[in-house]
Design a protein around this motif. Structure first.
Motif, PDB file in Angstrom:
ATOM      1  N   UNK A 163     -34.192  37.455   5.515  1.00  0.00           N
ATOM      2  CA  UNK A 163     -34.303  36.691   4.266  1.00  0.00           C
ATOM      3  C   UNK A 163     -34.039  35.188   4.466  1.00  0.00           C
ATOM      4  N   UNK A 164     -33.404  34.819   5.588  1.00  0.00           N
ATOM      5  CA  UNK A 164     -33.109  33.412   5.851  1.00  0.00           C
ATOM      6  C   UNK A 164     -34.190  32.728   6.700  1.00  0.00           C
ATOM      7  N   UNK A 165     -35.167  33.495   7.161  1.00  0.00           N
ATOM      8  CA  UNK A 165     -36.205  32.950   8.033  1.00  0.00           C
ATOM      9  C   UNK A 165     -37.354  32.426   7.171  1.00  0.00           C
ATOM     10  N   UNK A 166     -37.809  31.186   7.422  1.00  0.00           N
ATOM     11  CA  UNK A 166     -38.940  30.648   6.654  1.00  0.00           C
ATOM     12  C   UNK A 166     -40.177  31.544   6.764  1.00  0.00           C
ATOM     13  N   UNK A 167     -40.925  31.599   5.705  1.00  0.00           N
ATOM     14  CA  UNK A 167     -42.089  32.485   5.624  1.00  0.00           C
ATOM     15  C   UNK A 167     -43.094  32.246   6.751  1.00  0.00           C
TER      16      UNK A 167
END
Length: 146
Positions: A12-16
């Motif tokens: 959830x913290x990783x950029x798309x």
């Protein structure tokens, strides 16, 4: 501040865009698509975004039998340097699976190694940090992880 080069973060913290790069790499590995452009189109990123990040993000897989990491080094043609690299690998309990060294050109050689990291080793970055710190190492690039 800690100078760590590698981090584990929750999805959830990783950029798309990075998640899409991982998905594009998965598509290419599965041979469902054969070109980077097709994979990039399917996941909705540009081809340049794929190439910009492809070597910097890998899915984290926990498994008990260890993991295989293939990496490339650019090194000075200096007696004993390869031995120092191999000692770093051995000291950290990793097993060398393959090794290839190019013929030096202008005093610089390329090395490609595949190593198996035992399952009980949790911080693989230690090995790479030690290798990068050796005198005569120009750069280290992780090519693949399994």
């Amino acid at each position: 501040m800690d100078e760590s080069k590698y981090f584990i973060v929750k999805k959830k913290a990783v950029p798309e865009v990075l998640l899409k790069v991982v998905e594009a790499k998965r598509l290419l590995d599965s041979e469902k698509v054969f070109t980077v452009q097709d994979a990039a189109d399917i996941v909705g990123i540009s081809r340049s975004s794929f190439y910009k990040y492809k070597d910097d993000i890998f899915p984290f897989h926990e498994n008990a039998r260890g993991k295989t990491i293939t990496f490339m080094l650019q090194v000075d043609d200096k007696p004993g340097l390869l031995s120092c690299v191999l000692n770093c690998v051995a000291k950290n309990e990793a097993n060398i699976l393959t090794i290839h060294q190019s013929i030096p050109v202008n005093g610089i050689a390329s090395l490609t190694l595949s190593i198996e990291i035992p399952g009980h080793i949790s911080d693989t970055a230690v090995i790479f940090d030690e290798i990068e710190a050796l005198d005569g190492i120009h750069y280290l690039k992780i090519l693949a992880r399994e």
